[in-house]
Design a protein around this motif. Structure first.
Motif: not given
Ligand code: SF4
Ligand code: 13P
Length: 315
Positions: A119-121, A178-182, A91-93, A31-33, A271-276
């Motif tokens: 699962i974010n691992s 998560c760098i987005v949600h924090e 990737s993912c933080s 959904y973040y695409q 905006n998640c910099p990895y997803m985007k």
């Molecule tokens: Fe990882 Fe991005 Fe999801 Fe945050 S929003 S948990 S950085 S994939």
């Protein structure tokens, strides 16, 4: 013709659909695409839903429009398939903040604990874990663990704290986020709530506690989407990555969805910099070149598969 002219000339949508038929591929999108990628995908979903589809698909090629750990999970579950990821740097933080050697040391300090891992691992961390979970399945999984069994929960401390409250289990938490949600600002959300008193605050459980305690509803991406469909309010403040708002607007065009603000006005932090990193051009190129693809050591894959299979059984 130079490269810029060439890239403008490509009709990515029709080329991707053509390649999809040629490769017998399925396109899975989180959904973040970006909206165009969601619209061309065969399935759009949360982490658990996409993992289940990846496991059962009959397609020859899985094109995973998401981040690396999601595509890697697809390969772990369905190793015969060619699994493509449009940008290998996606990737993912949370995954980056939990290296396997440090996680192993954390586990060794607490040998009597059961390791439940989000699962974010990475595959390496999954291989060291007892059970994997997603935000939509974590509570259900934890509630099936005998009360006397101590638990290590990694790597998201915010999701972990939320689950401690929900389940009453006193889990030991890995200190990741998560760098987005924090980045959501409590102060600005209060201002927004005062300005729009009828707006409901809906949040992903990766948000910090200060945001979660003020939320009217908390859930995974799919659960947030279901909530706005069933709920009678007309306005929502959405405390998660902005990509989900595309599906919310499609489902409820007459409702208003306000992205939760961050403290820093200049930053598009939600905006998640990895997803985007994934774009239509990269989606097209990865299918055309069959690259980048996920390749996994078979021994590692088998070890990582066990806790993922437990998650699927228990969720
Ligand atoms: Fe990882 Fe991005 Fe999801 Fe945050 S929003 S948990 S950085 S994939
Ligand atoms: P969901 O499982 O809720 O889709 O969450 C994935 C994610 O990365 C949230 O940041």
């Amino acid at each position: 013709m130079n490269e810029t002219t060439l890239s403008v000339a490509v009709d990515y949508k029709s080329e991707i659909l053509k390649l999809k038929r040629q490769l017998n591929a399925v396109i899975l999108a989180h959904y973040y695409q970006e909206s165009e990628i969601q619209d061309i995908a065969d399935f759009v979903g949360d982490s658990l839903e996409l993992a289940k589809i990846a496991k059962s698909t009959k397609a020859d090629v899985i094109v995973f429009a998401g981040v690396h750990f999601m595509a890697e999970t697809a390969k772990i579950l369905n190793p015969e398939k060619l699994v493509l990821l449009p940008d290998f740097d996606a990737s993912c933080s949370l995954a980056d903040g939990c290296p396997a050697d440090k996680f192993k040391a954390f586990k060794e300090l607490h040998p009597d604990h059961l390791a439940i891992t989000y699962i974010n691992s990475t595959a390496e961390v999954k291989a060291l874990s007892d059970i994997i979970c997603t935000s939509s399945s974590a509570e259900k999984i934890i509630n099936q663990i005998p009360k006397e069994q101590p638990i290590l929960f990694s790597p998201d401390r915010n999701l972990g704290k939320y689950l401690i409250k929900k389940t009453g289990r006193n889990m030991l938490l890995w200190d990741g986020s998560c760098i987005v949600h924090e980045t959501f600002s409590e102060r600005k959300i209060i201002e927004l709530k005062n300005k729009f008193p009828d707006a409901k605050l809906i949040s992903h459980p990766e948000c910090e506690e200060a945001i979660l305690v003020r939320s009217d509803y908390i859930g995974s991406t799919s659960k947030l989407l279901s909530f706005i469909k069933e709920d009678s309010s007309k306005q929502y403040i959405v405390a998660t990555e902005t990509g989900i708002i595309h599906q919310m607007k499609k489902a409820e065009p007459d409702k208003e969805f306000i992205p939760a603000p961050s403290e820093d006005e200049a930053c598009v932090c939600n905006n998640c910099p990895y997803m985007k990193l994934n774009t239509m051009e990269k989606l097209y190129l990865c299918m055309k070149n069959k690259y980048p693809q996920i390749i996994l050591d078979e021994d590692l894959r088998k070890k990582a598969l066990l806790p993922i299979e437990k998650m699927i059984l228990m969720s």
